[in-house]
Write a protein that holds these residues in place. Structure first.
Motif, mmCIF file in Angstrom:
data_model
loop_
_atom_site.group_PDB
_atom_site.id
_atom_site.type_symbol
_atom_site.label_atom_id
_atom_site.label_comp_id
_atom_site.label_asym_id
_atom_site.label_seq_id
_atom_site.Cartn_x
_atom_site.Cartn_y
_atom_site.Cartn_z
ATOM 1 N N THR A 34 0.836 -1.198 0.000
ATOM 2 C CA THR A 34 0.000 0.000 0.000
ATOM 3 C C THR A 34 0.871 1.248 0.000
ATOM 4 O OG1 THR A 34 -1.678 -1.232 1.239
ATOM 5 C CG2 THR A 34 -1.940 1.164 1.132
ATOM 6 N N LEU A 35 1.951 1.232 0.760
ATOM 7 C CA LEU A 35 2.875 2.369 0.780
ATOM 8 C C LEU A 35 3.464 2.606 -0.607
ATOM 9 C CD1 LEU A 35 4.484 4.568 2.267
ATOM 10 C CD2 LEU A 35 6.181 2.812 2.820
ATOM 11 N N VAL A 36 3.896 1.553 -1.266
ATOM 12 C CA VAL A 36 4.477 1.693 -2.604
ATOM 13 C C VAL A 36 3.421 2.220 -3.577
ATOM 14 C CG1 VAL A 36 5.491 0.441 -4.549
ATOM 15 C CG2 VAL A 36 6.296 -0.006 -2.225
ATOM 16 N N THR A 37 2.202 1.714 -3.495
ATOM 17 C CA THR A 37 1.105 2.212 -4.337
ATOM 18 C C THR A 37 0.884 3.703 -4.088
ATOM 19 O OG1 THR A 37 0.027 0.052 -4.402
ATOM 20 C CG2 THR A 37 -1.376 1.976 -4.844
ATOM 21 N N ALA A 38 0.919 4.104 -2.821
ATOM 22 C CA ALA A 38 0.728 5.513 -2.463
ATOM 23 C C ALA A 38 1.879 6.378 -2.988
ATOM 24 C CB ALA A 38 0.595 5.652 -0.946
ATOM 25 N N ILE A 39 3.098 5.892 -2.866
ATOM 26 C CA ILE A 39 4.276 6.622 -3.375
ATOM 27 C C ILE A 39 4.139 6.826 -4.883
ATOM 28 C CG2 ILE A 39 6.762 6.417 -3.809
ATOM 29 C CD1 ILE A 39 6.943 5.033 -1.015
ATOM 30 N N GLU A 40 3.689 5.793 -5.579
ATOM 31 C CA GLU A 40 3.486 5.893 -7.027
ATOM 32 C C GLU A 40 2.369 6.879 -7.354
ATOM 33 O OE1 GLU A 40 2.893 1.734 -7.880
ATOM 34 O OE2 GLU A 40 5.049 1.359 -8.076
ATOM 35 N N ALA A 41 1.240 6.802 -6.622
ATOM 36 C CA ALA A 41 0.102 7.692 -6.869
ATOM 37 C C ALA A 41 0.453 9.161 -6.604
ATOM 38 C CB ALA A 41 -1.087 7.274 -6.001
ATOM 39 N N ALA A 42 1.343 9.397 -5.646
ATOM 40 C CA ALA A 42 1.741 10.768 -5.303
ATOM 41 C C ALA A 42 2.851 11.300 -6.212
ATOM 42 C CB ALA A 42 2.197 10.822 -3.843
ATOM 43 N N GLY A 43 3.407 10.434 -7.050
ATOM 44 C CA GLY A 43 4.483 10.864 -7.926
ATOM 45 C C GLY A 43 5.807 11.065 -7.200
ATOM 46 N N LEU A 44 6.023 10.309 -6.125
ATOM 47 C CA LEU A 44 7.233 10.461 -5.310
ATOM 48 C C LEU A 44 8.300 9.404 -5.595
ATOM 49 C CD1 LEU A 44 5.595 11.398 -1.886
ATOM 50 C CD2 LEU A 44 6.812 12.915 -3.467
ATOM 51 N N VAL A 45 8.072 8.538 -6.570
ATOM 52 C CA VAL A 45 9.022 7.458 -6.850
ATOM 53 C C VAL A 45 10.409 8.018 -7.169
ATOM 54 C CG1 VAL A 45 9.606 5.549 -8.412
ATOM 55 C CG2 VAL A 45 7.270 5.801 -7.550
ATOM 56 N N ASP A 46 10.481 8.970 -8.115
ATOM 57 C CA ASP A 46 11.782 9.510 -8.512
ATOM 58 C C ASP A 46 12.500 10.175 -7.343
ATOM 59 O OD1 ASP A 46 11.471 8.563 -11.068
ATOM 60 O OD2 ASP A 46 10.820 10.484 -11.909
#
Length: 151
Positions: A34-46
């Motif tokens: 869920t955290l990884v999904t949230a990071i992706e949804a927020a555009g914080l991956v990079d």
């Protein structure tokens, strides 16, 4: 040809010896979906794959499950609110468990997190740190049992 093969095998060995970044470390752990999904949804991956260093207080899937589904779904669709919540879980620099002291710590979001001790347990606002010092090549992850919300 022999030199090329040697160079390739040396680079592969070197690459395999390196730790993964915060995002890849969270993905491979298996309990931060869920955290990884949230990071992706927020555009914080990079950002979280960047040089850092970062200290991430990472809520587990069980921690996210404590949030009512409708509220979590709404949060995942609201990029600004989601970014605020996620960056509240991040502290600049690499802070290992041995370096944690009670008091206020400024998050990347801008608000202060409250670090306290309850017996031999470290608390972060209303969350308990359940695992510490998961190394990543651009920081460290400490696992928490509750999603903390900015004030």
């Amino acid at each position: 040809m022999k030199k090329v093969l040697m160079a390739v095998s040396m680079s592969l060995a070197f690459g395999a010896a390196q730790a993964a970044d915060i995002v890849d470390t969270a993905k491979s752990a298996g309990n931060f979906n869920t955290l990884v999904t949230a990071i992706e949804a927020a555009g914080l991956v990079d950002t979280l794959k960047g040089p850092g260093p970062f200290t991430v207080f990472a809520p587990t899937d069980k921690a996210f499950a404590k949030i009512p589904k409708a509220k979590l779904d709404a949060l995942l669709k609201d990029k600004a609110a989601l970014t605020k919540v996620l960056t509240y879980h991040v502290v600049p620099g690499k802070v290992m468990a041995a370096d944690v002291k009670p008091g206020a710590v400024k998050s990347v979001e801008g608000s202060a997190l409250t670090v306290s001790m309850m017996g031999n347990k470290v608390r972060l606002d209303k969350a308990t740190v359940v695992q510490t010092d998961i190394a990543a090549d651009n920081g460290v992850i400490h696992v928490i049992d509750t999603v903390v919300m900015p004030k």
